[in-house]
Design a protein around this motif. Sequence first.
Motif, PDB file in Angstrom:
ATOM      1  N   SER A   1       0.830  -1.205   0.000  1.00 47.95           N
ATOM      2  CA  SER A   1       0.000   0.000   0.000  1.00 47.95           C
ATOM      3  C   SER A   1       0.866   1.257   0.000  1.00 47.95           C
ATOM      4  N   ILE A   2       1.923   1.247   0.829  1.00 44.27           N
ATOM      5  CA  ILE A   2       2.825   2.404   0.881  1.00 44.27           C
ATOM      6  C   ILE A   2       3.484   2.627  -0.473  1.00 44.27           C
ATOM      7  N   ARG A   3       3.936   1.543  -1.099  1.00 46.32           N
ATOM      8  CA  ARG A   3       4.606   1.674  -2.391  1.00 46.32           C
ATOM      9  C   ARG A   3       3.649   2.220  -3.444  1.00 46.32           C
ATOM     10  N   ALA A   4       2.421   1.673  -3.461  1.00 43.17           N
ATOM     11  CA  ALA A   4       1.448   2.127  -4.457  1.00 43.17           C
ATOM     12  C   ALA A   4       1.126   3.606  -4.263  1.00 43.17           C
ATOM     13  N   LEU A   5       0.911   4.013  -3.013  1.00 43.14           N
ATOM     14  CA  LEU A   5       0.611   5.411  -2.744  1.00 43.14           C
ATOM     15  C   LEU A   5       1.795   6.307  -3.100  1.00 43.14           C
TER      16      LEU A   5
ATOM     17  N   GLU B   1       4.063   5.722  -5.419  1.00 42.02           N
ATOM     18  CA  GLU B   1       4.175   5.808  -6.879  1.00 42.02           C
ATOM     19  C   GLU B   1       3.163   6.799  -7.440  1.00 42.02           C
ATOM     20  N   VAL B   2       1.938   6.775  -6.893  1.00 40.37           N
ATOM     21  CA  VAL B   2       0.908   7.721  -7.361  1.00 40.37           C
ATOM     22  C   VAL B   2       1.286   9.141  -6.971  1.00 40.37           C
ATOM     23  N   ALA B   3       1.774   9.277  -5.692  1.00 40.09           N
ATOM     24  CA  ALA B   3       2.125  10.613  -5.219  1.00 40.09           C
ATOM     25  C   ALA B   3       3.287  11.199  -6.018  1.00 40.09           C
ATOM     26  N   ALA B   4       4.168  10.331  -6.494  1.00 38.51           N
ATOM     27  CA  ALA B   4       5.323  10.831  -7.239  1.00 38.51           C
ATOM     28  C   ALA B   4       4.939  11.527  -8.533  1.00 38.51           C
ATOM     29  N   THR B   5       3.770  11.209  -9.102  1.00 39.40           N
ATOM     30  CA  THR B   5       3.335  11.815 -10.381  1.00 39.40           C
ATOM     31  C   THR B   5       2.127  12.728 -10.206  1.00 39.40           C
ATOM     32  N   GLU B   6       1.756  13.009  -8.960  1.00 40.37           N
ATOM     33  CA  GLU B   6       0.568  13.829  -8.695  1.00 40.37           C
ATOM     34  C   GLU B   6       0.971  15.302  -8.618  1.00 40.37           C
ATOM     35  N   PRO B   7       0.427  16.159  -9.552  1.00 38.08           N
ATOM     36  CA  PRO B   7       0.783  17.587  -9.525  1.00 38.08           C
ATOM     37  C   PRO B   7      -0.032  18.390  -8.524  1.00 38.08           C
ATOM     38  N   ASP B   8      -1.201  17.858  -8.133  1.00 36.38           N
ATOM     39  CA  ASP B   8      -2.100  18.610  -7.248  1.00 36.38           C
ATOM     40  C   ASP B   8      -1.560  18.562  -5.820  1.00 36.38           C
TER      41      ASP B   8
ATOM     42  N   GLY C   1      -2.952  19.391  -3.016  1.00 33.02           N
ATOM     43  CA  GLY C   1      -3.944  18.873  -2.067  1.00 33.02           C
ATOM     44  C   GLY C   1      -3.967  17.359  -2.063  1.00 33.02           C
ATOM     45  N   LEU C   2      -4.033  16.767  -3.265  1.00 32.35           N
ATOM     46  CA  LEU C   2      -4.019  15.301  -3.347  1.00 32.35           C
ATOM     47  C   LEU C   2      -2.686  14.733  -2.865  1.00 32.35           C
ATOM     48  N   LEU C   3      -1.602  15.458  -3.148  1.00 28.82           N
ATOM     49  CA  LEU C   3      -0.287  14.993  -2.724  1.00 28.82           C
ATOM     50  C   LEU C   3      -0.230  14.902  -1.201  1.00 28.82           C
ATOM     51  N   ARG C   4      -0.799  15.941  -0.507  1.00 25.27           N
ATOM     52  CA  ARG C   4      -0.831  15.895   0.956  1.00 25.27           C
ATOM     53  C   ARG C   4      -1.696  14.736   1.441  1.00 25.27           C
ATOM     54  N   SER C   5      -2.774  14.459   0.738  1.00 18.48           N
ATOM     55  CA  SER C   5      -3.645  13.340   1.102  1.00 18.48           C
ATOM     56  C   SER C   5      -2.897  12.012   0.986  1.00 18.48           C
ATOM     57  N   TYR C   6      -2.152  11.876  -0.124  1.00 15.32           N
ATOM     58  CA  TYR C   6      -1.365  10.641  -0.295  1.00 15.32           C
ATOM     59  C   TYR C   6      -0.292  10.518   0.798  1.00 15.32           C
ATOM     60  N   ALA C   7       0.338  11.635   1.106  1.00 17.07           N
ATOM     61  CA  ALA C   7       1.372  11.613   2.139  1.00 17.07           C
ATOM     62  C   ALA C   7       0.788  11.207   3.491  1.00 17.07           C
ATOM     63  N   GLY C   8      -0.427  11.722   3.792  1.00 18.16           N
ATOM     64  CA  GLY C   8      -1.071  11.338   5.050  1.00 18.16           C
ATOM     65  C   GLY C   8      -1.378   9.852   5.102  1.00 18.16           C
ATOM     66  N   ARG C   9      -1.849   9.319   3.966  1.00 19.20           N
ATOM     67  CA  ARG C   9      -2.152   7.887   3.935  1.00 19.20           C
ATOM     68  C   ARG C   9      -0.878   7.049   4.047  1.00 19.20           C
ATOM     69  N   ILE C  10       0.210   7.520   3.385  1.00 18.52           N
ATOM     70  CA  ILE C  10       1.496   6.804   3.501  1.00 18.52           C
ATOM     71  C   ILE C  10       1.962   6.797   4.960  1.00 18.52           C
ATOM     72  N   LEU C  11       1.819   7.964   5.633  1.00 23.19           N
ATOM     73  CA  LEU C  11       2.216   8.050   7.035  1.00 23.19           C
ATOM     74  C   LEU C  11       1.395   7.106   7.910  1.00 23.19           C
TER      75      LEU C  11
END
Length: 462
Positions: free
Chosen positions: A258-262, A264-271, A273-283
């Motif tokens: 799950s961390i890896r998938a999030l 990978e998505v966060a690495a290509t996310e320009p937004d 807001g969504l990037l912070r959301s992904y970071a929170g889920r990774i944390l």
Amino acid sequence: MQRPQTSIKRDILLGAISLLAILGVGLFLYVRNFSLNAADTAFDRVLAASAFSIADSIRVDDGNLTVELPLASLEILGAARETRAFYAVRAPDHSLITGYADLPDAAKANELDRSPAFSDAVYSGAQVRIGTVWRYIDFGEKSGWVNVSVAETREARSQLASDILKNSLAPMMLAGLVICLLISKGLNRAWAPLVALEAELTERAPGDLTSIRTPVPKEVTSLVSSLNGFMQRLDGVLNTLRGIAVDTTHDMRTRLASIRALAEVAATEPDPGLLRSYAGRILANAVDATRIVNQLLADAAIAHHIETSGNPRCDFLELYLEAVERLPTENVQRCRLADLSTAHDDFPVSGAPFALRELIDNLLDNALKYAPDGTIDVDLRTSVDGSTIEFDVADRGPGIPDKDKSRVLERFQRGSEQDHVAGSGLGLNIAKNAAVSAGGNLALLDRPGGGLVARVTLPRSP
């Protein structure tokens, strides 16, 4: 400094040889004394016969005592070349009739005792054996006991005793040698089951911890039983560790995937807001993974402490107070301990302290998570008969349905109402295992008015 390695077989064999040597010396002295006595007994009879033969030849001639010495009496004594014979015949007034005047004689015990007397002496520079007999001769005023003494040197006696001793020692030495050989063979036979046991253990696969099947003597049965018990306990610990490893691998793989998938998505996310959301889920996943690893390590440590520390006596109240001190300050204020003024001064239990600390920590953590806006109530009491101690941790959370109460006590199992709260499904399982190891149990009960009561019941240590 390492002590030199000893050998039981060698010690037993040396002990047996030492014992046989002591017995051999004692037997040698006994046989030697017996052979000397036997030689004296045999030659004393000949000595007495010679003396009686001379005594029978005493005559009274014209009022005087005369002796016509029979040659055969001394020829018997001189049959051995190395033996010399001596004699003396004395009148009742102790005057010499014939023979060697300086030959010692024995004093007569009494008139009724006609048995020969024997004594040892030194005569003419040699050890001699003297036999003395008495004859009463009636010839008027000079009547009385005539003394006849016959002596011989001890060469023949010593030779006979030596022959008896030599003939006795040969079978004794042969018997000792045979006994040593039999003891050695017996030790080899007694050690055969241990050699077979060694062969069985050597040929086993590294993971084979089944019970030993080799038949052993009853003297070794307790050792083999202890070894089998140890292997069973070791197998149980290894099975626990294998189960932990399998469960950890499964659960950690899910978290890491799950961390890896999030990531990978966060690495290509320009937004942003969504990037912070992904970071929170990774944390959150990383925190869950850390919690799982910590609890799995605690579970393994509990299993180790249970196996190695036994069940020492400890005070449950002290363990609880130590657990509260480890909580954050805001959580300490949320733990309300019931009034213990009417309870026992102490709450002794028998169990591994590390395991009991983990039990308390997990129950407090579990209750605090499901009562985020309220307090939890803790009660510690002793049963009426004083045989058990009950430890309750109660919260006002959503509770657990009856159908899930037994399931959530297993590893990595959570209730259907708990998905919204982060957790690994290990806390209650750790608490249950710790309670069981101390001879108690953990029960999950519905709290009147809503919520859950986790009740630990432990035997009270005397």
